[in-house]
Design an enzyme around this catalytic site. Sequence first.
Site, PDB file in Angstrom:
ATOM      1  CG  HIS A 274     -38.558 -79.200 -26.465  1.00  0.00           C
ATOM      2  ND1 HIS A 274     -39.426 -78.444 -26.990  1.00  0.00           N
ATOM      3  CD2 HIS A 274     -37.753 -79.840 -27.393  1.00  0.00           C
ATOM      4  CE1 HIS A 274     -39.355 -78.767 -28.407  1.00  0.00           C
ATOM      5  NE2 HIS A 274     -38.360 -79.550 -28.807  1.00  0.00           N
TER       6      HIS A 274
HETATM    7  C1  T46 Z   1     -38.197 -79.603 -31.905  1.00  0.00           C
HETATM    8  C2  T46 Z   1     -38.407 -78.286 -32.520  1.00  0.00           C
HETATM    9  C3  T46 Z   1     -37.399 -77.827 -33.429  1.00  0.00           C
HETATM   10  C4  T46 Z   1     -47.205 -83.425 -32.819  1.00  0.00           C
HETATM   11  O1  T46 Z   1     -48.307 -83.727 -32.751  1.00  0.00           O
HETATM   12  N1  T46 Z   1     -46.341 -84.191 -33.775  1.00  0.00           N
HETATM   13  C5  T46 Z   1     -44.876 -83.781 -33.891  1.00  0.00           C
HETATM   14  O2  T46 Z   1     -44.236 -84.486 -34.828  1.00  0.00           O
HETATM   15  C6  T46 Z   1     -44.722 -82.410 -33.187  1.00  0.00           C
HETATM   16  C7  T46 Z   1     -43.309 -82.365 -33.655  1.00  0.00           C
HETATM   17  C8  T46 Z   1     -45.502 -81.869 -32.560  1.00  0.00           C
HETATM   18  N2  T46 Z   1     -46.653 -82.229 -32.211  1.00  0.00           N
HETATM   19  C9  T46 Z   1     -47.608 -81.389 -31.527  1.00  0.00           C
HETATM   20  C10 T46 Z   1     -47.169 -81.532 -30.111  1.00  0.00           C
HETATM   21  C11 T46 Z   1     -47.665 -80.097 -29.574  1.00  0.00           C
HETATM   22  O3  T46 Z   1     -48.923 -80.390 -29.371  1.00  0.00           O
HETATM   23  O4  T46 Z   1     -47.552 -80.395 -31.881  1.00  0.00           O
HETATM   24  C12 T46 Z   1     -47.607 -79.159 -30.842  1.00  0.00           C
HETATM   25  C13 T46 Z   1     -46.544 -78.137 -30.839  1.00  0.00           C
HETATM   26  O5  T46 Z   1     -45.309 -78.860 -30.429  1.00  0.00           O
HETATM   27  P1  T46 Z   1     -43.961 -78.215 -29.958  1.00  0.00           P
HETATM   28  O6  T46 Z   1     -44.705 -77.239 -29.011  1.00  0.00           O
HETATM   29  O7  T46 Z   1     -43.059 -79.429 -29.245  1.00  0.00           O
HETATM   30  O8  T46 Z   1     -43.341 -77.534 -31.127  1.00  0.00           O
HETATM   31  P2  T46 Z   1     -42.029 -76.824 -31.053  1.00  0.00           P
HETATM   32  O9  T46 Z   1     -41.679 -76.178 -32.515  1.00  0.00           O
HETATM   33  O10 T46 Z   1     -41.813 -75.930 -29.883  1.00  0.00           O
HETATM   34  O11 T46 Z   1     -40.861 -78.054 -31.206  1.00  0.00           O
HETATM   35  C14 T46 Z   1     -40.744 -78.825 -32.362  1.00  0.00           C
HETATM   36  C15 T46 Z   1     -40.450 -80.181 -31.776  1.00  0.00           C
HETATM   37  O12 T46 Z   1     -41.550 -80.805 -31.036  1.00  0.00           O
HETATM   38  C16 T46 Z   1     -39.127 -80.216 -31.359  1.00  0.00           C
HETATM   39  O13 T46 Z   1     -38.956 -81.794 -31.098  1.00  0.00           O
HETATM   40  O14 T46 Z   1     -36.991 -80.126 -31.536  1.00  0.00           O
HETATM   41  O15 T46 Z   1     -39.567 -78.253 -33.081  1.00  0.00           O
END
Ligand code: T46
Length: 141
Positions: free
Chosen positions: A56
């Site tokens: 993303h």
């Molecule tokens: C990025 C990379 C390096 C939250 O509730 N709070 C938070 O602060 C974050 C980061 C995520 N979440 C929830 C949202 C989703 O339901 O945790 C779940 C997993 O999030 P996501 O699929 O976005 O995780 P990554 O590891 O793919 O991405 C994260 C960050 O979202 C993103 O900003 O740059 O780590």
Amino acid sequence: MKQNTIDSTSIIEVPKIIDENRRGNLSVIEKDTLPFKIERVYYLYDVPSDAFRGGHAHKKLKQFLIPISGSFDVVLKDGINSKTVTLNKPNKGLLIVPGIWRELENFSSGAICLVLASNTYDEDDYIRDFDSFVKQKNSFY
Ligand code: T46
């Protein structure tokens, strides 16, 4: 309006204090180390070696990724060019500015990715579809 490219991302070296009595190292991030005020801290851990994180871009969020332990690759895309940055030193982190697509992969066993972010969590700040990202790229700043 600024159009960020993959060259707008950068490695920032965090000061390392090496103990004279061989007690190991200490690195510190203070208020002037990063070009933004830290509003949130989160970390990725226990990531299987074949898993992908990210996939993303952010509209406004700035983030600093540090491999606190182990290593992983960050693939960066700006809609035209891409590059892969390997993070493997706990005192060298990657600053990712808004409008850059990122994918994290090749996590080593025990790797931990510490993320310092410029704002609190906001799902509306995410672009999670790559085609939409490329189309919307011109509106990022
Ligand atoms: C990025 C990379 C390096 C939250 O509730 N709070 C938070 O602060 C974050 C980061 C995520 N979440 C929830 C949202 C989703 O339901 O945790 C779940 C997993 O999030 P996501 O699929 O976005 O995780 P990554 O590891 O793919 O991405 C994260 C960050 O979202 C993103 O900003 O740059 O780590």
